[in-house]
Write an enzyme that holds these catalytic residues in place. Structure first.
Site, mmCIF file in Angstrom:
data_model
loop_
_atom_site.group_PDB
_atom_site.id
_atom_site.type_symbol
_atom_site.label_atom_id
_atom_site.label_comp_id
_atom_site.label_asym_id
_atom_site.label_seq_id
_atom_site.Cartn_x
_atom_site.Cartn_y
_atom_site.Cartn_z
ATOM 1 N N GLU A 282 0.835 -1.202 0.000
ATOM 2 C CA GLU A 282 0.000 0.000 0.000
ATOM 3 C C GLU A 282 0.867 1.249 0.000
ATOM 4 O O GLU A 282 0.582 2.242 -0.671
ATOM 5 C CB GLU A 282 -0.935 -0.013 1.215
ATOM 6 C CG GLU A 282 -2.202 0.796 1.033
ATOM 7 C CD GLU A 282 -3.227 0.459 2.109
ATOM 8 O OE1 GLU A 282 -4.088 -0.385 1.836
ATOM 9 O OE2 GLU A 282 -3.140 1.014 3.218
ATOM 10 N N GLU A 285 2.142 1.711 -3.333
ATOM 11 C CA GLU A 285 1.037 2.141 -4.207
ATOM 12 C C GLU A 285 0.795 3.638 -4.043
ATOM 13 O O GLU A 285 0.654 4.378 -5.017
ATOM 14 C CB GLU A 285 -0.240 1.353 -3.889
ATOM 15 C CG GLU A 285 -1.382 1.676 -4.847
ATOM 16 C CD GLU A 285 -2.700 1.015 -4.471
ATOM 17 O OE1 GLU A 285 -2.736 0.247 -3.487
ATOM 18 O OE2 GLU A 285 -3.687 1.277 -5.170
ATOM 19 N N CYS A 302 -8.415 -2.141 3.982
ATOM 20 C CA CYS A 302 -8.297 -3.298 4.881
ATOM 21 C C CYS A 302 -9.623 -3.726 5.487
ATOM 22 O O CYS A 302 -9.759 -4.845 5.952
ATOM 23 C CB CYS A 302 -7.384 -2.969 6.065
ATOM 24 S SG CYS A 302 -5.936 -2.073 5.609
ATOM 25 N N SER A 322 -7.361 1.799 -2.486
ATOM 26 C CA SER A 322 -6.138 1.060 -2.744
ATOM 27 C C SER A 322 -6.521 -0.292 -3.319
ATOM 28 O O SER A 322 -7.527 -0.889 -2.915
ATOM 29 C CB SER A 322 -5.375 0.880 -1.428
ATOM 30 O OG SER A 322 -4.470 -0.186 -1.540
ATOM 31 N N LYS A 361 -15.481 -9.883 7.566
ATOM 32 C CA LYS A 361 -14.432 -10.733 7.008
ATOM 33 C C LYS A 361 -14.987 -12.058 6.502
ATOM 34 O O LYS A 361 -14.444 -12.687 5.609
ATOM 35 C CB LYS A 361 -13.363 -11.010 8.083
ATOM 36 C CG LYS A 361 -12.545 -9.794 8.473
ATOM 37 C CD LYS A 361 -11.440 -9.488 7.478
ATOM 38 C CE LYS A 361 -10.696 -8.217 7.863
ATOM 39 N NZ LYS A 361 -9.902 -7.697 6.749
ATOM 40 N N GLU A 364 -15.999 -11.245 3.212
ATOM 41 C CA GLU A 364 -14.836 -10.919 2.388
ATOM 42 C C GLU A 364 -14.166 -12.184 1.855
ATOM 43 O O GLU A 364 -13.818 -12.288 0.671
ATOM 44 C CB GLU A 364 -13.818 -10.098 3.200
ATOM 45 C CG GLU A 364 -12.612 -9.654 2.379
ATOM 46 C CD GLU A 364 -11.535 -8.994 3.236
ATOM 47 O OE1 GLU A 364 -11.290 -9.469 4.363
ATOM 48 O OE2 GLU A 364 -10.946 -8.010 2.776
ATOM 49 N N GLU A 369 -13.572 -13.321 -6.063
ATOM 50 C CA GLU A 369 -12.207 -13.077 -6.552
ATOM 51 C C GLU A 369 -11.132 -13.457 -5.532
ATOM 52 O O GLU A 369 -9.946 -13.397 -5.839
ATOM 53 C CB GLU A 369 -12.058 -11.605 -6.959
ATOM 54 C CG GLU A 369 -12.127 -10.589 -5.839
ATOM 55 C CD GLU A 369 -13.550 -10.147 -5.471
ATOM 56 O OE1 GLU A 369 -14.519 -10.848 -5.848
ATOM 57 O OE2 GLU A 369 -13.700 -9.110 -4.803
ATOM 58 N N CYS A 520 -10.663 -1.818 14.395
ATOM 59 C CA CYS A 520 -10.948 -3.242 14.547
ATOM 60 C C CYS A 520 -11.110 -3.651 16.004
ATOM 61 O O CYS A 520 -11.809 -4.613 16.311
ATOM 62 C CB CYS A 520 -9.832 -4.072 13.928
ATOM 63 S SG CYS A 520 -9.576 -3.659 12.211
#
Lengths: 590, 1054
Positions: A282, A285, A302, A322, A361, A364, A369, A520
């Site tokens: 990141e 990036e 994230c 990102s 999550k 996720e 993908e 989190c």
């Protein structure tokens, strides 16, 4: 004005108290606990349950102490035959349609309704069921709704609307047909729900819970053909202790590791390892975007609740995200490629379990993908499409893990302190602070600064992005290049920054967004209760752990260096692109 | 045309005045929803067509509702020079005669309700004309007499959607005056001075509410008119808007000026399409004339009104829910504070008032606050509009000063039930209100008084209930409504009302227990105290008030599992059965007869009623009063049929076979000894059942024979002795011991009974005549009705003379009169009320009339006059007038002061009987203040642990069947107490018969029994009613509609 005192009488005794508080808060401060149910500090003032009622002299009816302010001269009674009866009756009315299967309920022992029933000493009730049982909502990969257990307190709706501005759920129907529902009753999995799980965190009962996958994980642990490896998110080490009955915010990294081993995981790894990896990818990036006039501000990716939020509500701004996968997904991809190769294990035998403070999550890891390892191995192992496997197989929340510990008789408090396994268990202080709002920003800056300037950072503790303020801003001087960054937690605050972006008024180069209040450590999968006081204690522990770490910058993590040397070659390289980066989809609101 | 100054406003008014008083005739049809519902639209079309076709110079108008809904369609007829005539119940057939009359300048002679000579629109007066005094003035009609029309001042008299007519009667002058001559604060001061309180129900002082809002500073403020009228049975607001929308708009505009609001919203139910239409049209017109919109009346003040149509949720009457609804959110209330005045619509300061509150504003401004306080009470000023509906003769929209009594509303304006049925209660405030029993109707209608009774003023719904309403069902109905309308937000309302409903349903199904009563009360209290909004806080009122005032009805449902009015379907088989005191299975014996199963039919009646032939002759026939066949033609003569059945069985000698069956069914000896005091219908019935249950039963009777009132009180021409004796004989055969000529306390000590018997049942009847309290009541020649009948029955020689006067109107009076008449005397019955008020059986009254008995109604004895030898020579009677209807639903007799003397030889008094139970006191048996034995309704136990009481001794004078019904119930209870087992049902059995429901009414018109011709009745006591022929009986039986058969229809769940 702020410290103005007022005189009130409570249960016949005179008090001088601070002005501006509710009767409930005021009484609490003077040592009187008024029982309440639907009220939740900082979240909900729906005032629907009618449990916290008190008598106020001159009032026509009993008064709800959770929403009524104490005012000068008020004469309050917090208990009387009439008040007690009202509380009992209203609780009995709630219980009438609530299943009495506490013994087999997952909130058994941690249920506010159960606790209140005990507090008020209700032993029998004259009321029977008056409404039919509604089907459970199992449409979501993250959350399950059990309407029968819902007491219509409205907390989930309040948190969804007011904290997250998602409005995925609301009251539908009227009278006895009132229920919490989604748009056209489609179910949480089929509407613009971000799976953040804050609803489950505030639910006083088990009406909305994480989708429990502990059974499946047990099955794989007990399957000798599987190599079951576990990764733990940074926030778990400050949450699982609480869930196992230890003090709030207890920092229990070593105990957690040994307990996970005892539970039967073949390897105990740390998501902080891939947090460091994330910083590498990141960070580069961001540098690349700044240098190459890429889309700015760039926003962190994230937090999967946040990802789904922007996909639903701000699809036009997806290019600001990102392209880095979250640390959990990077871990899965690395585990089933790099690690599998390194140890020469058939990736299909590897089961990656994530322990996350997060319900999103779960969704996720099932995004279509998120199967980079499969793609990686497809040709090499000559795999067919039907052999598809995900990078991460299961996500368990803090709460699910605690249940598993309890089921297997693990005496958590007395577990020895052990270290994570190598190499995917090696992490830095930068990885730790991912758990707190501002942490990713701080970690990224630690690396970016040094990469860009080539100089070591003098003070690596970026206090300006710490703390629980909704939106935090900082201006960074990267060796002459000044950039503005922002940190937001909760989707309500994220929405503010996004609206700025869509209006073209965003002054920032880099934005960190965390879905949950406090980041989190306050995730939807964390221990219940989670309050602002508790979040602070967890944050304190997180920063303590950062302090204790020998290495505190991601790019200095030797295991990360090894990963690049042995496998990935370089940040943003070809393999990184294949395994560690992803793309997003536009989703509608309906 | 924009009105910008006073001159223009005056000019408009003057020109428009010609619309109110035109120089040619006009016809105006009342076209509120109520009028249209009764055909006003067709009527209007007819008038229009006729006028057009004939090209007549008659103005035709559509007006609103004048309030008298039950008399719609109302038509106003104006011919210049005459008073305005209001016609009622006008039909299409009246169109031509009316028009013809108008053309000739002649007023109609039919359908005229009243005339209006002058009318005070309060903002202006109009003189229509004098004359036509044959018609009552409008305020001489009972429905209008007690009213005071302030809010309704224009309703039904002006054309609602013509702004010019509104201005013609003084409309918009108050607004002009407020804008030009008053500051906002002085407007508020005037409203405060008026003491006007919120008419939506809560009664908050309007001026204070306005002031709160006016003080809040904000860039935008809103005012809202709450026209979300949701109470079942309430239609005040609808009518106010339909009949006079400008009144509302003007009130709101004045309010907006006072509070500094520039936007108004009328939140109105979408179910009121006509009101919405008229309001929309009115808003457009008001804007066109410059009374609304920008720069109103050239004052620089801007105000506009939007209409929001609500989808009809009752909870949206609650301020905060209503605001959410306007905002497009679901209508759920939020806790207050913050009050709308601080944070309301779209977060801005908002004031909400009810339609009627706004409508009062123009007159408050026009006439001043102090003028307004002249009407009403100290705390509740002004008038209130109510919608008067339910079991009341005159229904409609009424307006009367606050503080008027409920009695005025129900009996003076409503004129009672308009039938023989008694008013039982009034429900005020709709589902949020309570049921106020008739005993409390002297209560003044104001906010505080109604609250003290557990009810509320509400928005003004007023539902009258009569004896046919089951109060448990009423509570159920309103709870069901509130439960369905609860928004579901807070626990007490959402869950509590559902539980309340569930528990009330247990009552209506006969499954409730005492604990349920407690739970209902507890729940009600908690819901009231803790519900979030007004809906919940008031929703328990119907339950709590019915529990408070009609607890006995809950007890009936709970203990006896009976619903006396016959509403709760689960508790009875058919309405006739339910109303029969003995609960005879009437449809069963009718069907058995129809199927030619005579013995079974007889056995069925006999098991239900030990004296089927006797009672079939003399019953009050409660069953007939509830027969559903009456809704088609006339009720079935159930009694005549069971008389036919038993007579035929006796005649054909078939009784012994049936008797044998019943004797065989006697339960084994229990060796429990039961003493019954009194061998009247109650005693006999108790004995009949108890002996069959296996007990040892002895009846002590002071007379020489059994039968009580049936033998000594009922004349033989109604009940022949042989019939009674035959039936009593069977009771003897069952094993009941009779001890005659024995008076307890004289011939046998009560202590002996106490000692020798397990149970003592007192069934001594109510046999003592109440003395007439006038001078001369002790004279020689004054007889008591009961004594007279008894003496006749015993065959005593009596000298009653040529002229006999009977005082009274019950069956004893009529029996005495017809008996006296049979001795050749000329008989006059004197009654202080009207014939229709007489409690005696209608057939008996008719029979007496036919036989030549004279009746003097509206006469009350003043004094009985003596001759020189202290013997009756005559009676002085006070002429009475019929006054207002009293709480008993009858017109109160009022002395006129005029009296006359009626010469007579004998005066027989029959003004009621009482129980002679004083002698029981010394044995520890308490009596009530009225002399009746004090006894539990359901257990029949007295204050003495061994003693039970039955019949008239408990209830006071009632019918034989009622006394027997009590005895039958008591037998069941006593048996259970003795044996601790439910055994009573063993005395009954099932019968086979068809359950087919006739698809169309069968049996033709009601059949009448043969009566002995008049000439054969003279001077003898031969039975008059000769009963049915076989054909008649069968045909009559087949008239039964079989409402005992319940067909379960499967309805698809929603």
């Amino acid at each position: 004005m702020e410290n103005k005192k007022i005189n009130i009488t409570v249960d016949g005794k005179a008090y001088q108290v601070k002005e501006g508080n509710t009767i409930l808060e005021t009484c609490k401060k003077i040592g009187i606990n008024i029982p309440s149910l639907c009220y939740l500090k900082d979240v909900s003032t729906n005032a629907s349950c009618a449990i916290c009622v008190v008598e106020v002299k001159g009032a026509r009816t009993l008064v709800r102490s959770c929403v009524s302010k104490a005012t000068e001269g008020m004469e309050i009674r917090t208990h009387s035959p009439e008040i007690n009866q009202a509380r009992m009756t209203n609780l009995e009315l709630i219980l009438a349609n609530h299943p009495k299967d506490c013994l087999i309920c997952e909130r058994n022992g941690n249920c506010e309704l159960q606790e209140l029933t005990a507090t008020l000493g209700i032993k029998e009730t004259p009321y029977g069921k008056t409404k039919p049982v509604e089907k459970n909502d199992t449409t979501s990969l993250s959350l399950t709704r059990i309407p029968e257990k819902c007491i219509l307190c409205g907390r989930c709706i309040a948190v969804c609307a007011d904290v997250q501005t998602v409005y995925a759920i609301d009251f539908a129907g009227r009278g006895l047909k009132t229920k919490v529902s989604t748009y056209r009753d489609k179910g949480l999995g089929n509407v613009a729900c971000t799976n953040c799980g804050q609803c489950a965190l505030v639910c006083p009962t088990a009406a909305i819970v994480e989708r429990d996958e502990s059974k499946e994980v047990f099955a794989d642990i007990y399957n000798p053909d599987k190599v079951v490896i576990v990764q733990t998110a940074p926030a778990i080490r400050v949450g699982i202790g609480e869930a196992m009955g230890m003090e709030q915010g207890a920092l229990v990294t070593g105990k957690m590791v040994s307990a996970l081993r005892k539970l039967g995981f073949d390897k105990v790894f740390d998501t902080q390892f891939t947090a460091d990896l994330t910083i590498m990818e990141e960070g580069f990036e961001l540098i690349s975007r700044i240098k190459n006039n890429g889309t700015l501000p760039m926003i962190t990716s994230c937090s999967p609740g946040w990802i789904k939020f922007i996909e639903h509500f701000f699809p036009k701004s997806l290019s600001h995200l990102s392209t880095c996968k979250s640390p959990q997904q990077m871990f899965g991809a690395v585990a089933k490629t790099y690690y599998a190769e390194k140890l020469n294990i058939d990736p299909r035998k590897i089961v990656v379990v994530s322990i996350m403070p997060c319900t999103a999550k779960k969704f996720e890891c099932k995004r279509p993908e998120m199967n980079s390892a499969f793609d990686y191995w497809k040709e090499k192992l000559n795999l067919a499409d039907k052999d598809n496997f995900f990078d991460v197989d299961y996500v368990l929340t803090t709460r699910e893990l605690a249940r598993m510990f309890k089921q297997t008789g693990i005496d958590f408090r007395h577990m020895p302190e052990e270290d994570f396994d190598h190499p995917l268990g090696i992490s830095t202080g930068a990885g730790v602070i991912f758990a707190a709002t501002g942490g990713v920003m701080e970690a990224a800056v630690r690396t970016a600064y040094e990469v860009i300037t080539g100089k070591p950072m003098e003070n690596i503790e970026l206090n300006v992005v710490r703390g629980f303020e909704g939106i935090k801003e900082a201006e960074l001087d990267l060796d002459g290049t000044k950039i503005k960054v922002a940190v937001a937690h909760t989707l309500k605050n994220a929405r503010v920054l996004l609206e700025q972006i869509e209006e073209g008024k965003s002054p920032y180069a880099f934005i960190e967004v965390m879905t949950c209040p406090g980041g989190c450590l306050g995730g939807g999968g964390q221990a219940i209760p989670t309050t602002w006081e508790i979040r602070q204690k967890r944050a304190d522990s997180i920063y303590k752990e950062d302090n204790l770490k020998a290495i505190r910058k991601s790019h200095e993590n030797p295991a990360i260096k090894a990963l690049y040397d042995e496998f990935l070659v370089e940040p943003l390289g070809h393999k990184s692109h294949e395994l560690l980066h992803t793309n997003y989809v536009e989703r509608g609101i309906y | 045309m924009k009105i910008s100054d006073l001159a223009k406003l005056n000019e408009l008014k003057e020109n428009a005045a010609k619309k109110i008083l035109p120089d040619k005739p006009y016809i105006a049809i009342g076209m509120g929803t109520c009028g249209i519902g009764r055909g006003a639209e067709l009527l209007f079309d007819n008038f229009e067509r006729t006028i057009k076709e004939r090209n007549l110079d008659i103005i035709l108008k559509k007006t609103g509702c004048f309030g008298f809904c039950s008399e719609e369609p109302l038509v106003n007829l104006y011919i210049p020079g005459h008073p305005l005539i209001i016609m009622h119940q006008v039909s299409e057939n009246d169109v031509i005669p009316i028009i013809t009359g108008v053309l000739k300048g002649i007023m109609p002679y039919r359908n005229v309700l009243c005339r209006i000579e002058e009318w005070d629109f309060i903002t202006g007066k109009f003189d229509f004309g004098k004359g036509l005094t044959d018609y009552p003035l409008w305020n001489e009609v009972p429905f209008f007499k007690w009213q005071k029309k302030i809010v309704l001042r224009n309703c039904g008299l002006i054309v609602p959607d013509d702004i010019e007519e509104y201005v013609a009667v003084g409309g918009y002058f108050p607004l002009f005056s407020a804008l030009n001559n008053m500051t906002p604060q002085s407007v508020i001061d005037e409203v405060k001075a008026s003491k006007l309180r919120g008419r939506g129900g809560a009664g908050f002082p309007t001026g204070v509410k306005w002031e709160l809002m006016a003080k809040v500073q904000a860039d935008q403020k809103y005012i809202i008119c709450n026209a979300d009228e949701g109470d079942p049975g309430a239609f005040m607001n609808r009518n106010e808007i339909e009949s006079d929308p400008f009144m509302l708009i003007e009130g709101m505009t004045i309010g907006a000026y006072a509070m500094g609001a520039s936007k108004g919203v009328v939140y109105i139910r979408a179910e009121y399409p006509l009101a919405v239409r008229r309001l929309k049209s009115a808003i457009l017109q008001a804007k066109e004339y410059g009374f609304l919109g920008e720069n109103i009346l050239n004052s620089g003040f801007n105000f506009d009104i939007d209409i929001v149509e609500g989808a009809g949720a009752f909870v949206c009457g609650e301020e905060t829910a209503l605001i959410h609804s306007i905002e497009g959110k679901s209508g759920r209330p939020t806790p207050r504070p913050p009050y709308p005045a601080e944070r309301g619509l779209y977060g801005k300061p908002t004031n909400i008032n009810n339609v009627e509150t706004w409508c009062n504003i123009p007159v408050v401004i026009s006439k001043g606050g102090s003028w307004f306080t002249e009407t009403g009470t100290e705390k509740s000023a002004g008038t209130k509009v109510f919608s008067l509906v339910g079991k009341v003769k005159n229904t409609g929209l009424i307006e009367l000063p606050l503080g008027s009594t409920l009695e005025t509303i129900v009996f003076k304006i409503g004129e009672g039930t308009g039938s023989q049925k008694r008013v039982k209660a009034v429900q005020t405030g709709g589902p949020s209100g309570g049921c106020i029993p008739v005993e409390y109707l002297s209560t003044p209608v104001d906010y505080e008084s109604l609250n003290s009774l557990g009810s509320i003023m509400g928005s003004g719904g007023m539902v009258v209930m009569d004896q046919d309403n089951c109060m448990v069902d009423v509570a159920r109905y309103f709870t069901e409504f509130s439960n369905g309308e609860s928004c579901g937000k807070c626990t007490p309302c959402r869950e509590g009302l559902a539980q309340t409903l569930k528990i009330i349903n247990k009552f209506t199904q006969g499954k409730a227990t005492v604990a349920d009563i407690h739970t209902l009360e507890e729940l009600g209290k908690v819901i009231k105290a803790t519900a979030l909004c007004g809906l919940g806080q008031t929703a328990p009122n119907p339950v709590l008030t019915t529990l408070r005032y009609f607890r006995d009805e809950y007890d009936h449902h709970m203990i006896e599992k009976k619903c006396e009015p016959g509403i709760c379907q689960d508790l009875f088989s058919a309405l006739c059965e339910n109303s029969c005191p003995l609960h005879m299975n009437i449809p069963r014996y009718l069907q058995l007869l129809k199927e030619d199963k005579l013995e079974d039919a007889f056995e069925s009646t006999l098991r239900d009623n030990p004296l089927p032939s006797s009672i079939g002759r003399i019953c009050h026939f409660h069953c007939q009063m509830k027969c559903r066949r009456e809704s088609i033609d006339a009720s079935v003569s159930q009694g005549d049929i069971h008389r036919y059945i038993s007579d035929t069985i006796y005649k054909e000698g078939k009784a012994p076979a049936v008797y044998e069956k019943i004797k065989k069914g006697r339960l084994p000896q229990t060796h429990k000894r039961i003493a019954i005091i009194g061998a009247g219908p109650a005693g006999l019935t108790a004995a009949y059942y108890l002996v069959r249950l296996g007990h040892d039963v002895t009846i002590f009777e002071s007379e020489s024979e059994a039968g009580g009132i049936l033998r000594w009180g009922i004349p033989k021409y109604r009940l022949p002795l042989e019939t009674l004796d035959f039936e009593i004989q069977f009771i003897k055969e069952l094993g009941v011991h009779f001890v005659f000529n024995t008076t307890i306390g004289r011939d046998i000590a009560f202590a002996d009974l106490e000692r020798d018997y397990n149970i003592v049942i007192v069934g001594i009847g109510a046999q003592s005549d109440i003395a007439l309290s006038v001078a001369g009541n002790k004279l020689d020649g004054v007889l008591s009705g009961m004594d007279f009948l008894k003496d006749v029955a015993k065959g005593k020689q009596l000298n009653i003379g040529r002229h006999v006067v009977v005082i009274g109107a019950g069956n004893v009076a009529i029996d005495a009169a017809r008996t006296a008449q049979r001795f050749g005397s000329e008989v006059t019955v004197v009654y202080r009320r009207l014939k229709s008020d007489m409690p005696a059986n209608k057939d008996e009254i008719k029979g007496a009339e036919m036989e030549g008995v004279n009746f003097l109604f509206l006469c009350n004895p003043k004094e009985i006059l003596a001759d020189t030898s202290d013997k009756v020579r005559g009676i002085e009677l006070m002429k009475m007038a019929s006054g207002d209807i009293d709480l008993s639903n009858r017109r109160k007799p009022v002395p006129t002061g005029e009296s006359f003397i009626l010469a007579c030889d004998t005066v027989i008094t029959a003004v009621g009987e009482e129980v002679e139970a004083g002698f029981l006191k010394e044995f520890g048996i308490k009596t009530n203040s009225n002399g009746n034995i004090s006894c539990d309704h359901f257990s029949f136990s007295t204050s003495h642990p061994k003693v039970y009481a039955i019949g008239d001794a408990v209830t006071g004078p009632a019918t034989a069947a009622e006394a027997m019904g009590i005895a039958k119930k008591a037998a069941e209870v006593i048996d259970f107490n003795l044996m601790n087992k439910r055994r009573f049902h063993k005395l009954f059995r099932g019968f086979e018969y068809s359950d087919e429901v006739p698809l169309k009414p069968e049996g033709g018109n009601r059949h009448y029994t043969f009566k002995r011709p008049l000439e054969e009745r003279i001077g003898n006591f031969k039975e008059i009613n000769l009963g049915y022929s076989k054909e008649q009986a069968y045909a009559e039986a087949s008239r039964c509609l079989r409402c005992d058969v319940r067909v379960i229809v499967n309805t698809e769940e929603e």
